[in-house]
Design a protein around this motif. Structure first.
Motif, short mmCIF file in Angstrom:
data_model
loop_
_atom_site.label_atom_id
_atom_site.label_comp_id
_atom_site.label_asym_id
_atom_site.label_seq_id
_atom_site.Cartn_x
_atom_site.Cartn_y
_atom_site.Cartn_z
N SER A 224 0.83 -1.22 0.00
CA SER A 224 0.00 0.00 0.00
C SER A 224 0.85 1.26 0.00
CB SER A 224 -1.06 -0.01 1.10
OG SER A 224 -0.54 -0.29 2.34
N ILE A 225 2.05 1.18 0.56
CA ILE A 225 2.96 2.33 0.48
C ILE A 225 3.47 2.49 -0.96
CG2 ILE A 225 5.24 3.19 1.16
CD1 ILE A 225 4.79 1.94 3.93
N PHE A 226 3.84 1.39 -1.59
CA PHE A 226 4.44 1.47 -2.92
C PHE A 226 3.43 1.75 -4.02
CE2 PHE A 226 7.68 -1.74 -1.16
CZ PHE A 226 8.49 -0.72 -0.72
N LEU A 227 2.32 1.02 -3.98
CA LEU A 227 1.38 1.09 -5.11
C LEU A 227 0.06 1.78 -4.77
CD1 LEU A 227 2.04 -2.47 -6.61
CD2 LEU A 227 3.08 -0.30 -7.27
N GLY A 228 -0.10 2.20 -3.53
CA GLY A 228 -1.27 3.00 -3.16
C GLY A 228 -2.58 2.24 -3.06
N CYS A 229 -2.51 0.91 -2.93
CA CYS A 229 -3.75 0.14 -2.86
C CYS A 229 -3.75 -0.80 -1.66
CB CYS A 229 -3.95 -0.67 -4.15
SG CYS A 229 -2.69 -1.91 -4.40
N GLU A 230 -4.96 -1.24 -1.29
CA GLU A 230 -5.04 -2.32 -0.31
C GLU A 230 -4.89 -3.63 -1.09
OE1 GLU A 230 -8.01 -4.39 -0.09
OE2 GLU A 230 -8.49 -3.50 -2.01
N THR A 231 -4.87 -4.77 -0.41
CA THR A 231 -4.57 -5.98 -1.17
C THR A 231 -5.63 -7.08 -1.05
OG1 THR A 231 -3.19 -6.76 0.67
CG2 THR A 231 -2.07 -5.59 -1.09
N VAL A 232 -6.79 -6.73 -0.48
CA VAL A 232 -7.89 -7.71 -0.48
C VAL A 232 -8.56 -7.70 -1.85
CG1 VAL A 232 -10.19 -8.17 0.45
CG2 VAL A 232 -8.26 -7.81 2.01
N GLY A 233 -8.84 -6.49 -2.36
CA GLY A 233 -9.45 -6.37 -3.69
C GLY A 233 -8.63 -5.48 -4.61
N ARG A 234 -7.42 -5.09 -4.17
CA ARG A 234 -6.54 -4.20 -4.93
C ARG A 234 -7.25 -2.89 -5.29
NH1 ARG A 234 -3.71 -8.38 -4.30
NH2 ARG A 234 -1.57 -8.17 -3.88
N LYS A 235 -8.00 -2.36 -4.31
CA LYS A 235 -8.65 -1.06 -4.50
C LYS A 235 -7.70 0.06 -4.08
CE LYS A 235 -12.85 -2.01 -2.47
NZ LYS A 235 -13.18 -3.43 -2.47
N VAL A 236 -7.76 1.16 -4.83
CA VAL A 236 -6.91 2.31 -4.51
C VAL A 236 -7.34 2.90 -3.17
CG1 VAL A 236 -6.25 4.64 -5.26
CG2 VAL A 236 -6.46 2.80 -6.94
#
Ligand SMILES: *Cc1c(COP(=O)(O)O)cnc(C)c1O
Length: 361
Positions: A224-236
């Motif tokens: 989330s720091i690198f790509l700005g998303c969470e990782t359950v649904g890859r939402k921004v």
């Protein structure tokens, strides 16, 4: 002079801003952050941007990365996320805190801590259902009792990790269970667990939806720091930058060719037999990048160029109506897997910039 190609342009200011926003957000409910640097091979300038953004720890899975950051003068508490028994001596020497799940390893850490006249801090990982690392809750009391009996070790906390192997979502149920485990352990052993590290970038939705985060007071964040998303649904995550990493590759051929190969079709370079749709003659573009650097499913062209195939060191794109010629640059965004492999490829130049605005190519 033209910059080296292929290259990845890394915006340190975007990483710093993402970290700042996440630190502020999570601190609203008393959660501190570990910045996880393994996907960027412990790149010191990125660790520095994370520290400036407010993380209290830098965590990495590899001792070599931690050594690199320390040699570069990064001052913080270093956490090792994965603790091999064979590296116990070096871990005690180089790392402040390690995550652990095996008594045998803890015994070795204890031995070397004693020899080095140090106290090594450990976080015990708890298995909550994802089935990667962790001590199953049933075995925890005995595990903690044994660990407490080892000299020169200090249990400073517990942790859990979901959504990595099994893809299990952090939710109110498993997070409450985790907090209950903390309370029970503290009571049974009359200890104070200082760090309760409840997970990773997958914990965002749980965090947003919980009034009460229980005893959790820390998260370990990479993606989330690198790509700005969470990782359950890859939402921004609102307000975060999603383009801190940009991959740039060079066009080495651009020609009109048929869309179906000519001749009898056999196995390709990787043992697959492909089928092709006849779309007539198309402009086909080849870039100097290949599977040795990145899997094409992990990258996306910023100008919507469709990737039609790849081999070890060539990626072929459908360049129809894009007017690309040899020597042109093409820009791509990466997902976490792409970031990991591109950062690991010795052929890709890593270029760090402070500016928010990337030079247009
Ligand atoms: C990689 C890793 C993280 C970071 O995960 P992200 O999804 O990148 O936030 C956290 N904890 C452990 C144990 C890890 O191995």
């Amino acid at each position: 002079m033209k910059s080296s190609l292929p290259r990845i342009e890394v915006s340190l200011s975007q990483i710093r801003e993402n970290t700042k926003k996440l630190s502020k957000l999570y601190m609203q409910k008393g959660i501190s952050l570990m910045g996880v640097t393994k996907a960027v091979l412990g790149e010191p300038s990125i660790a520095k941007a994370m520290i400036q953004g407010g993380v209290n720890f830098i965590a990495d899975s590899r001792i070599e990365n931690i050594q690199k950051m320390k040699s570069a003068g990064i001052l913080t508490q270093f956490v090792l996320l994965r603790t091999p028994l064979s590296q116990a001596e070096s871990i005690v020497k180089n790392v402040d805190i390690s995550l652990n799940t095996e008594i045998e390893t803890l015994k070795n850490l204890s031995y070397h801590a004693k020899t080095q006249n140090k106290t090594h801090k450990v976080i015990i990982m708890v298995e909550l259902g994802d089935l990667r690392e962790g001590v199953v809750p049933y075995d925890l009391p005995q595990f903690i009792r044994k660990t407490l009996s080892l000299p020169n070790l200090k249990i400073i906390g517990v942790g859990c990790n979901l959504a990595c192997y099994g893809g299990i979502k952090p939710d109110n149920k498993n997070m409450r269970e985790f907090s209950e485990i903390v309370v029970l352990l503290e009571k049974e052993f009359q200890i104070n667990l200082e760090i309760i590290s409840g997970g990773n970038s997958a914990n965002y939705e749980w965090f947003k939806s919980s009034q009460d985060v229980g005893r959790v007071n820390n998260l370990r964040l990479g993606e989330s720091i690198f790509l700005g998303c969470e990782t359950v649904g890859r939402k921004v995550i609102p307000g975060l930058h999603t383009g801190a990493f940009q991959l740039i590759a060079e066009v080495i051929e651009s020609k009109r060719k048929a869309s179906v190969p000519l001749g009898e079709i056999c196995q390709d370079a990787f043992g697959n037999v492909s089928s092709f749709l006849d779309r007539g003659e198309r402009q086909r573009v080849i870039i100097a990048l290949g599977r040795q650097d990145v899997q094409v499913s992990n990258m996306k062209s910023n100008s919507n160029l469709k990737i039609i195939g790849s081999s070890s060191d060539h990626i072929i794109l459908d360049g129809e109506n894009h007017n690309l010629k040899v020597g042109d640059d093409i820009k791509f965004s990466l997902n976490y897997g792409g970031l990991l492999s591109i950062m690991t490829s010795p052929y890709v130049v890593k270029q760090f910039t402070e500016s928010n605005v990337h030079v247009a190519v």
